[in-house]
Design a protein around this motif. Structure first.
Motif, short mmCIF file in Angstrom:
data_model
loop_
_atom_site.label_atom_id
_atom_site.label_comp_id
_atom_site.label_asym_id
_atom_site.label_seq_id
_atom_site.Cartn_x
_atom_site.Cartn_y
_atom_site.Cartn_z
N ALA A 130 0.84 -1.20 0.00
CA ALA A 130 0.00 0.00 0.00
C ALA A 130 0.87 1.24 0.00
CB ALA A 130 -0.91 0.00 1.23
N SER A 131 0.29 2.36 -0.36
CA SER A 131 0.99 3.64 -0.33
C SER A 131 0.29 4.57 0.64
CB SER A 131 1.01 4.27 -1.74
OG SER A 131 1.62 5.55 -1.71
N LEU A 132 0.99 4.92 1.72
CA LEU A 132 0.47 5.83 2.73
C LEU A 132 1.47 6.98 2.85
CD1 LEU A 132 -0.41 3.15 5.47
CD2 LEU A 132 -1.94 4.06 3.70
N ARG A 133 1.16 8.11 2.29
CA ARG A 133 2.13 9.21 2.23
C ARG A 133 1.58 10.47 2.87
NH1 ARG A 133 4.13 8.88 -4.10
NH2 ARG A 133 4.96 6.74 -4.06
N SER A 134 2.40 11.07 3.72
CA SER A 134 2.09 12.37 4.33
C SER A 134 0.73 12.38 5.02
CB SER A 134 2.13 13.49 3.27
OG SER A 134 3.39 13.51 2.63
N VAL A 135 0.42 11.27 5.69
CA VAL A 135 -0.87 11.12 6.38
C VAL A 135 -0.69 11.28 7.88
CG1 VAL A 135 -2.92 9.66 6.61
CG2 VAL A 135 -1.40 9.38 4.63
N ARG A 136 -1.61 11.93 8.53
CA ARG A 136 -1.60 11.98 9.99
C ARG A 136 -2.33 10.75 10.51
NH1 ARG A 136 -3.72 17.20 13.23
NH2 ARG A 136 -1.72 17.98 12.45
N MET A 137 -1.59 9.89 11.22
CA MET A 137 -2.18 8.67 11.78
C MET A 137 -1.87 8.57 13.27
SD MET A 137 -1.53 5.87 8.69
CE MET A 137 -2.83 4.77 9.31
N ARG A 138 -2.05 9.67 13.95
CA ARG A 138 -1.77 9.71 15.38
C ARG A 138 -2.69 8.76 16.14
NH1 ARG A 138 -0.91 16.21 16.69
NH2 ARG A 138 0.97 16.47 15.41
N GLU A 139 -2.10 7.96 16.99
CA GLU A 139 -2.82 7.00 17.84
C GLU A 139 -3.67 6.03 17.02
OE1 GLU A 139 -4.28 8.32 21.66
OE2 GLU A 139 -3.40 10.31 21.33
N ALA A 140 -3.27 5.79 15.79
CA ALA A 140 -3.96 4.77 14.98
C ALA A 140 -3.61 3.38 15.51
CB ALA A 140 -3.53 4.90 13.52
N ASP A 141 -4.52 2.44 15.32
CA ASP A 141 -4.29 1.06 15.76
C ASP A 141 -3.88 0.22 14.55
OD1 ASP A 141 -4.22 -1.45 16.84
OD2 ASP A 141 -6.30 -1.49 17.51
N LEU A 142 -2.57 -0.07 14.48
CA LEU A 142 -2.03 -0.91 13.42
C LEU A 142 -1.49 -2.21 14.00
CD1 LEU A 142 -0.21 1.91 11.43
CD2 LEU A 142 -2.08 0.51 10.55
N THR A 143 -2.05 -2.63 15.11
CA THR A 143 -1.62 -3.86 15.76
C THR A 143 -1.73 -5.04 14.78
OG1 THR A 143 -2.43 -3.05 17.89
CG2 THR A 143 -2.00 -5.41 17.69
N GLY A 144 -0.62 -5.72 14.58
CA GLY A 144 -0.63 -6.89 13.72
C GLY A 144 -0.83 -6.60 12.24
N ALA A 145 -0.77 -5.33 11.84
CA ALA A 145 -0.97 -4.99 10.43
C ALA A 145 0.20 -5.48 9.59
CB ALA A 145 -1.13 -3.48 10.27
N ARG A 146 -0.08 -5.83 8.34
CA ARG A 146 0.96 -6.29 7.42
C ARG A 146 1.23 -5.19 6.41
NH1 ARG A 146 0.23 -12.29 5.28
NH2 ARG A 146 2.41 -11.77 4.77
#
Length: 209
Positions: A130-146
């Motif tokens: 995936a492409s995630l660029r210049s994104v604000r992801m404060r306190e996001a839950d990416l537990t176990g994300a691939r």
């Protein structure tokens, strides 16, 4: 395409209070710009090739919705739940998804640029390449994300939950890695800057002489 399989059960559908259920409609190729929905449930709706500039969805539920080849710019999906949805060649530019949750969704050729995705829940999400660029992801839950092979550059991950996330071959340059514990994630062949490398070394309790 790959489907993530988070351990948590899908949320109740539709949410309460509910204003309307939109079920099994064909929105293929529609321009939904500037529409506004609050407390709606979208079930088995085809949003393939939808164009969306500035639409607002608040506290909505999307279940079994196909977002294939859709384009979203300056739109808001706040406090929404996405369950069993398909995101193939889907692009979000400068969108606001604060507080939204993704469960058992499929992502492929998924692109996000800019915008605010703080407090978003993506536990166990399969975001490979995936492409995630210049994104604000404060306190996001990416537990176990691939995120193997993903482009995660200039992303604000401060306070994010990253335990057991997979960043193998991931480009992390410019992203805030202060919340990343190198002992609880996979980082093999990931690309980082010298400054980020210093942060990771410090997190390991090492001193560079």
């Amino acid at each position: 395409m790959s489907t993530n399989t988070p351990a948590s059960a899908p949320p109740p559908v539709p949410p309460s209070p509910l204003r309307e259920v939109i079920r099994s409609q064909d929105w293929y190729g529609q321009d939904i710009s500037d529409r506004r929905y609050s407390h709606h449930a979208f079930i088995d709706v085809d949003m393939t090739e939808v164009t969306n500039e500035g639409a607002v969805f608040d506290h909505c539920t999307f279940r079994g919705v196909r977002f294939n080849v859709s384009r979203h710019s300056g739109a808001a999906f706040t406090n929404c739940t996405f369950s069993h949805c398909v995101f193939f060649d889907t692009r979000f530019a400068d969108c606001k998804l604060v507080g939204s949750l993704f469960q058992q969704c499929t992502f492929s050729l998924f692109e996000v640029s800019g915008g605010d995705w703080s407090f978003v829940g993506l536990p166990g999400a399969d975001l490979r390449k995936a492409s995630l660029r210049s994104v604000r992801m404060r306190e996001a839950d990416l537990t176990g994300a691939r995120l193997e092979g993903a482009d995660v550059t200039d992303v604000d991950l401060s306070g994010a939950q990253l335990h057991s996330a997979n960043f193998i071959r991931c480009d992390l340059r410019g992203s805030d890695l202060a919340s990343l514990d190198p002992l609880t994630v996979e980082l093999g062949r990931a690309t980082v800057s010298l400054e980020q490398a210093a942060v990771l070394v410090t997190a390991l309790g090492l001193h560079v002489a």
